[in-house]
Design a protein around this motif. Structure first.
Motif, PDB file in Angstrom:
ATOM      1  N   PRO A   1      10.367  38.064   1.831  1.00 46.94           N
ATOM      2  CA  PRO A   1      10.551  39.637   2.226  1.00 46.94           C
ATOM      3  C   PRO A   1      11.012  40.468   0.854  1.00 46.94           C
ATOM      4  O   PRO A   1      11.366  40.014  -0.085  1.00 46.94           O
ATOM      5  CB  PRO A   1      11.740  39.514   3.083  1.00 46.94           C
ATOM      6  N   THR A   2       9.826  41.785   0.896  1.00 46.54           N
ATOM      7  CA  THR A   2      10.312  42.490  -0.338  1.00 46.54           C
ATOM      8  C   THR A   2      11.493  43.644   0.060  1.00 46.54           C
ATOM      9  O   THR A   2      11.626  44.306   1.100  1.00 46.54           O
ATOM     10  CB  THR A   2       8.959  43.512  -0.348  1.00 46.54           C
ATOM     11  N   THR A   3      12.348  43.624  -0.873  1.00 45.41           N
ATOM     12  CA  THR A   3      13.462  44.449  -0.770  1.00 45.41           C
ATOM     13  C   THR A   3      12.932  46.014  -0.899  1.00 45.41           C
ATOM     14  O   THR A   3      12.145  46.179  -1.795  1.00 45.41           O
ATOM     15  CB  THR A   3      14.629  44.148  -1.700  1.00 45.41           C
ATOM     16  N   LEU A   4      13.775  46.877  -0.224  1.00 49.05           N
ATOM     17  CA  LEU A   4      13.283  48.412  -0.516  1.00 49.05           C
ATOM     18  C   LEU A   4      14.601  49.047  -1.130  1.00 49.05           C
ATOM     19  O   LEU A   4      14.215  50.355  -0.896  1.00 49.05           O
ATOM     20  CB  LEU A   4      13.093  48.843   0.812  1.00 49.05           C
ATOM     21  N   GLY A   5      15.285  48.423  -1.722  1.00 50.46           N
ATOM     22  CA  GLY A   5      16.683  49.234  -2.429  1.00 50.46           C
ATOM     23  C   GLY A   5      17.658  48.350  -2.541  1.00 50.46           C
ATOM     24  O   GLY A   5      17.469  47.298  -2.003  1.00 50.46           O
ATOM     25  N   PRO A   6      18.997  48.814  -2.685  1.00 47.79           N
ATOM     26  CA  PRO A   6      20.087  48.161  -2.945  1.00 47.79           C
ATOM     27  C   PRO A   6      20.685  47.787  -1.581  1.00 47.79           C
ATOM     28  O   PRO A   6      20.181  48.376  -0.623  1.00 47.79           O
ATOM     29  CB  PRO A   6      20.934  49.275  -3.727  1.00 47.79           C
ATOM     30  N   ALA A   7      21.710  47.152  -1.566  1.00 46.10           N
ATOM     31  CA  ALA A   7      22.362  46.692  -0.328  1.00 46.10           C
ATOM     32  C   ALA A   7      22.918  47.742   0.734  1.00 46.10           C
ATOM     33  O   ALA A   7      23.470  48.735  -0.250  1.00 46.10           O
ATOM     34  CB  ALA A   7      23.207  45.722  -0.512  1.00 46.10           C
ATOM     35  N   LEU A   8      22.542  47.997   1.902  1.00 49.75           N
ATOM     36  CA  LEU A   8      23.139  48.897   2.501  1.00 49.75           C
ATOM     37  C   LEU A   8      24.821  48.698   2.385  1.00 49.75           C
ATOM     38  O   LEU A   8      25.312  49.983   2.379  1.00 49.75           O
ATOM     39  CB  LEU A   8      22.586  48.690   3.972  1.00 49.75           C
ATOM     40  N   PHE A   9      25.007  47.610   2.621  1.00 53.52           N
ATOM     41  CA  PHE A   9      26.872  47.392   2.306  1.00 53.52           C
ATOM     42  C   PHE A   9      26.814  45.906   2.085  1.00 53.52           C
ATOM     43  O   PHE A   9      25.928  45.042   2.362  1.00 53.52           O
ATOM     44  CB  PHE A   9      27.456  47.894   3.522  1.00 53.52           C
ATOM     45  N   ARG A  10      27.976  45.428   1.642  1.00 50.24           N
ATOM     46  CA  ARG A  10      28.674  44.040   1.637  1.00 50.24           C
ATOM     47  C   ARG A  10      29.848  44.214   2.316  1.00 50.24           C
ATOM     48  O   ARG A  10      30.569  44.781   2.477  1.00 50.24           O
ATOM     49  CB  ARG A  10      28.760  43.766   0.080  1.00 50.24           C
ATOM     50  N   LEU A  11      29.947  42.700   2.976  1.00 49.88           N
ATOM     51  CA  LEU A  11      31.091  42.505   3.424  1.00 49.88           C
ATOM     52  C   LEU A  11      32.063  41.226   2.858  1.00 49.88           C
ATOM     53  O   LEU A  11      31.175  40.224   2.305  1.00 49.88           O
ATOM     54  CB  LEU A  11      30.853  42.161   4.638  1.00 49.88           C
ATOM     55  N   ASP A  12      33.201  41.257   2.626  1.00 46.93           N
ATOM     56  CA  ASP A  12      33.664  39.878   1.962  1.00 46.93           C
ATOM     57  C   ASP A  12      34.088  38.941   3.353  1.00 46.93           C
ATOM     58  O   ASP A  12      34.051  39.187   4.385  1.00 46.93           O
ATOM     59  CB  ASP A  12      35.334  40.454   1.494  1.00 46.93           C
TER      60      ASP A  12
END
Length: 225
Positions: free
Chosen positions: A212-223
């Motif tokens: 898969p080709t990413t389209l930008g930075p992460a939408l969000f991160r979770l711990d």
């Protein structure tokens, strides 16, 4: 819900196999979809093994293999009472290695896919397996168990696959334990930090098998929680 995922031959995936005593490698596979053959870890005769199975569980009592009913996911909340899943829950549990899984959100009139992936590591998804038929006609199949989304995950979907932490994987695989005693393992949780990354919608086509080709930075991160 979990209807697509990727598994990559990397040190994290190999570490999972080493941890479970499996002297094999998993070949990288992208955009795995229901009814395809997928790599599964199960335990037989006190030995863990890696085997390909059909990702769409076929109950042993079914007259013929059938896809009329959605059997690629199994809800944790109803496993114990399900005609199809209560039997495998007892002694036929498995782990499905996944480097990431894919979920979608409707944005600006189209379905935008996101890859949910560990910040570092690999998912060990809880599953069940079944055998339909015997001998040369036998079909081994599996399902991925889902549960209510852990806090934060509901931003992308109201359900998630059950992700097993390292200290519970051997217990989940042990067929001498009645799975009805392991239901607390299926509560919503995130055993590792993860990120949700937008990817190219070409992945919506299950025949597309490239990374898969990413389209930008992460939408969000979770711990982890």
């Amino acid at each position: 819900m979990c209807g697509r995922y990727n598994v990559i031959d990397d040190p994290f995936t190999q570490g999972l196999l080493d941890e479970l005593g499996i002297a094999k490698r998993i070949h990288t596979r992208y955009n795995l979809a229901p009814t395809e053959q997928v790599p599964v870890i199960r335990q037989l005769d006190k030995q863990n093994e890696l085997i390909d199975m059909r990702w769409w569980l076929i109950p042993h009592w079914a007259h013929v293999p059938d896809t009329r009913y959605s059997m690629f996911n199994a809800k944790a909340e109803t496993l114990a009472t399900s005609k199809a899943f209560s039997g495998p829950l007892k002694h036929q549990r498995c782990i499905i290695p996944a480097s990431s899984f894919i979920e979608w959100r409707t944005e600006e009139g189209h379905k935008q896919p996101y890859a949910i992936q560990p910040v570092s590591g690999v998912f060990a998804l809880a599953g069940l397996w079944e055998q339909w038929g015997h001998g040369a006609e036998a079909i081994h199949s599996c399902t991925i168990i889902t549960t209510v989304a852990a806090p934060g995950m509901e931003q992308i979907h109201h359900r998630q696959p059950v992700m097993l932490p390292a200290d519970l994987r051997a217990r989940w695989l042990d067929p001498t334990i009645d799975g009805h005693h392991l239901m607390p393992l299926l509560m919503p949780s995130l055993p590792c930090a993860l990120e949700v990354v937008p990817i190219d919608p070409v992945i919506n086509n299950s025949h597309h098998k490239q990374a898969p080709t990413t389209l930008g930075p992460a939408l969000f991160r979770l711990d982890a929680n």
